[in-house]
Design an enzyme around this catalytic site. Sequence first.
Site, PDB file in Angstrom:
ATOM      1  N   ASP A  41       0.832  -1.203   0.000  1.00  0.00           N
ATOM      2  CA  ASP A  41       0.000   0.000   0.000  1.00  0.00           C
ATOM      3  C   ASP A  41       0.867   1.253   0.000  1.00  0.00           C
ATOM      4  O   ASP A  41       2.089   1.186   0.178  1.00  0.00           O
ATOM      5  CB  ASP A  41      -0.982   0.004   1.195  1.00  0.00           C
ATOM      6  CG  ASP A  41      -0.331  -0.442   2.491  1.00  0.00           C
ATOM      7  OD1 ASP A  41       0.907  -0.373   2.600  1.00  0.00           O
ATOM      8  OD2 ASP A  41      -1.056  -0.864   3.407  1.00  0.00           O
ATOM      9  N   HIS A  63      -7.362  -4.936   9.981  1.00  0.00           N
ATOM     10  CA  HIS A  63      -7.061  -4.689   8.569  1.00  0.00           C
ATOM     11  C   HIS A  63      -5.762  -5.378   8.161  1.00  0.00           C
ATOM     12  O   HIS A  63      -4.872  -5.588   8.986  1.00  0.00           O
ATOM     13  CB  HIS A  63      -7.056  -3.188   8.230  1.00  0.00           C
ATOM     14  CG  HIS A  63      -5.861  -2.412   8.687  1.00  0.00           C
ATOM     15  ND1 HIS A  63      -5.912  -1.053   8.928  1.00  0.00           N
ATOM     16  CD2 HIS A  63      -4.578  -2.761   8.945  1.00  0.00           C
ATOM     17  CE1 HIS A  63      -4.721  -0.635   9.287  1.00  0.00           C
ATOM     18  NE2 HIS A  63      -3.894  -1.647   9.306  1.00  0.00           N
ATOM     19  N   GLU A  80      -9.766  -2.115   5.130  1.00  0.00           N
ATOM     20  CA  GLU A  80     -10.397  -1.841   6.415  1.00  0.00           C
ATOM     21  C   GLU A  80     -11.626  -2.739   6.609  1.00  0.00           C
ATOM     22  O   GLU A  80     -12.123  -3.338   5.653  1.00  0.00           O
ATOM     23  CB  GLU A  80     -10.818  -0.364   6.464  1.00  0.00           C
ATOM     24  CG  GLU A  80      -9.663   0.630   6.277  1.00  0.00           C
ATOM     25  CD  GLU A  80      -8.748   0.745   7.493  1.00  0.00           C
ATOM     26  OE1 GLU A  80      -8.789  -0.126   8.388  1.00  0.00           O
ATOM     27  OE2 GLU A  80      -7.972   1.723   7.546  1.00  0.00           O
TER      28      GLU A  80
HETATM   29  P1  PGA Z   1       2.049  -1.597  12.813  1.00  0.00           P
HETATM   30  O1  PGA Z   1       0.921  -1.603  11.706  1.00  0.00           O
HETATM   31  O2  PGA Z   1       3.068  -2.602  12.367  1.00  0.00           O
HETATM   32  O3  PGA Z   1       2.585  -0.217  12.798  1.00  0.00           O
HETATM   33  O4  PGA Z   1       1.392  -1.998  14.095  1.00  0.00           O
HETATM   34  C1  PGA Z   1       0.463  -2.790  11.185  1.00  0.00           C
HETATM   35  C2  PGA Z   1      -0.636  -2.513  10.198  1.00  0.00           C
HETATM   36  O5  PGA Z   1      -1.411  -1.570  10.409  1.00  0.00           O
HETATM   37  O6  PGA Z   1      -0.736  -3.255   9.200  1.00  0.00           O
END
Ligand code: PGA
Length: 234
Positions: free
Chosen positions: A74, A137, A142
């Site tokens: 993404d 997600h 989402e």
């Molecule tokens: P994080 O995010 O590794 O910063 O916890 C993971 C995600 O949102 O996919």
Amino acid sequence: MKLTKKTKKLLEINVLKNYEELSSTVADIVAKHIVEWPVTNIALPTGSTPIGMYEELVKKFDLEWTYVKTFNLDEYIMNPNHEQSYHSFMKKHLFDKINIMPSQCYFPDRNTKAYEKKMKDMGGIDLCILGIGSNGHIAFNEPGTSFKSRTRVVDLSEQTIQDNSRFFGSVDDVPKQAITIGLGTIMESKKIILIANGDHKLNILNVAMAGEVTESIPASILQTHNNVEVYYCD
Ligand code: PGA
């Protein structure tokens, strides 16, 4: 989308001692994959969880990246040169430190169909590394995302904007939109590794890996994939 009992399975969560062990375990998996299949397509995550894995990959291995193609999961809708863009993240944590050319590193952009086509034309994703958000997600898919979704522009949820505000000056600076590969796209990967760090992720991880397969928990779709490994540390 309706799923029969047959297609759903509980996913075992491999619990590791600490973040160092999580990072080195997943870096070992990526390194072994590249050594075995030097010509390969790997989907890569950003966020705080994979930073240790990237550090280990750089520090511990002298890998041949010449024939590896990377596809980021993404990217925010923002200037790719901004220090919080995922382009910048990947350069800082991996690409500037290994022998990979920018032309081998792909990111989704508004031409979402071209991104899908590129992945397909190159033979699809062999290995997909994923993090999980506190709302379940994966990439920026989402809650409520269709299991059949493909690469597209999305609005970020309030929860994700809050979670990611720690990387920005304030919550108002967090981009409100992003481009993400879809759940349908992720599910076409030949092998998937999901990583999660911190006990604030344990509840959602348990629900997603062992609860109902439902579009309100995007990561739950992984229960219907036949080659997923899950690694967690608190
Ligand atoms: P994080 O995010 O590794 O910063 O916890 C993971 C995600 O949102 O996919």
